[in-house]
Motif scaffolding. Structure first.
Motif, mmCIF file in Angstrom:
data_model
loop_
_atom_site.group_PDB
_atom_site.id
_atom_site.type_symbol
_atom_site.label_atom_id
_atom_site.label_comp_id
_atom_site.label_asym_id
_atom_site.label_seq_id
_atom_site.Cartn_x
_atom_site.Cartn_y
_atom_site.Cartn_z
ATOM 1 N N GLU A 217 -9.346 2.094 1.044
ATOM 2 C CA GLU A 217 -9.202 1.882 -0.393
ATOM 3 C C GLU A 217 -7.761 1.567 -0.778
ATOM 4 O OE1 GLU A 217 -10.715 5.448 -2.162
ATOM 5 O OE2 GLU A 217 -12.783 4.999 -1.597
ATOM 6 N N ARG A 218 -6.803 2.093 -0.018
ATOM 7 C CA ARG A 218 -5.384 1.884 -0.294
ATOM 8 C C ARG A 218 -4.822 0.656 0.412
ATOM 9 N NH1 ARG A 218 -3.136 6.671 -2.530
ATOM 10 N NH2 ARG A 218 -4.915 7.715 -3.439
ATOM 11 N N ILE B 19 0.441 5.622 0.139
ATOM 12 C CA ILE B 19 -0.394 6.814 0.237
ATOM 13 C C ILE B 19 0.541 7.999 0.401
ATOM 14 C CG2 ILE B 19 -0.737 6.725 2.737
ATOM 15 C CD1 ILE B 19 -3.683 7.522 2.118
ATOM 16 N N SER C 53 0.828 -1.200 0.000
ATOM 17 C CA SER C 53 0.000 0.000 0.000
ATOM 18 C C SER C 53 0.864 1.253 0.000
ATOM 19 C CB SER C 53 -0.882 0.025 1.238
ATOM 20 O OG SER C 53 -1.616 -1.160 1.339
#
Length: 103
Positions: free
Chosen positions: A74-75, A8, A6
């Motif tokens: 979502e990530r 972000i 992941s």
């Protein structure tokens, strides 16, 4: 920031210099207290929590601590990080009011 696969980016949701500096200051503070309070093995976790705690504030102030949870889910960000970053907003999340409405 990465968490496994992941990714972000704080700057994806925050461009204002104040918000970026605030995030870094909180990250450093969280890291400091993790070490000082005997949680040095969790320093990275608490640093990430500090860095991302206001991820949604600049773009979504009325959904602060709510929208960030959706973004992070979502990530694929770890649920522990999501819970910890949102925890400073639970007082108003339960009643559906934003941070600005509680000040």
């Amino acid at each position: 920031m990465t968490n496994g696969s992941s990714v972000i980016s704080l700057t994806e949701y925050n461009q204002d210099e104040f918000h970026l500096l605030h995030a870094q200051a909180v990250e450093n503070t969280m890291r400091y207290f993790a070490r000082e309070l005997g949680f040095a093995d969790e320093e990275d976790f608490w640093g990430i929590v500090g860095l991302l705690h206001d991820l949604d504030f600049e773009k979504y102030p009325e959904e602060h601590c709510i929208k960030s949870q959706d973004i992070m889910k979502e990530r694929g960000i770890d649920e522990k990080i999501i819970h910890a970053t949102a925890s400073h907003g639970y007082a108003w999340m339960d009643i559906g009011r934003s941070d600005s409405e509680n000040n």
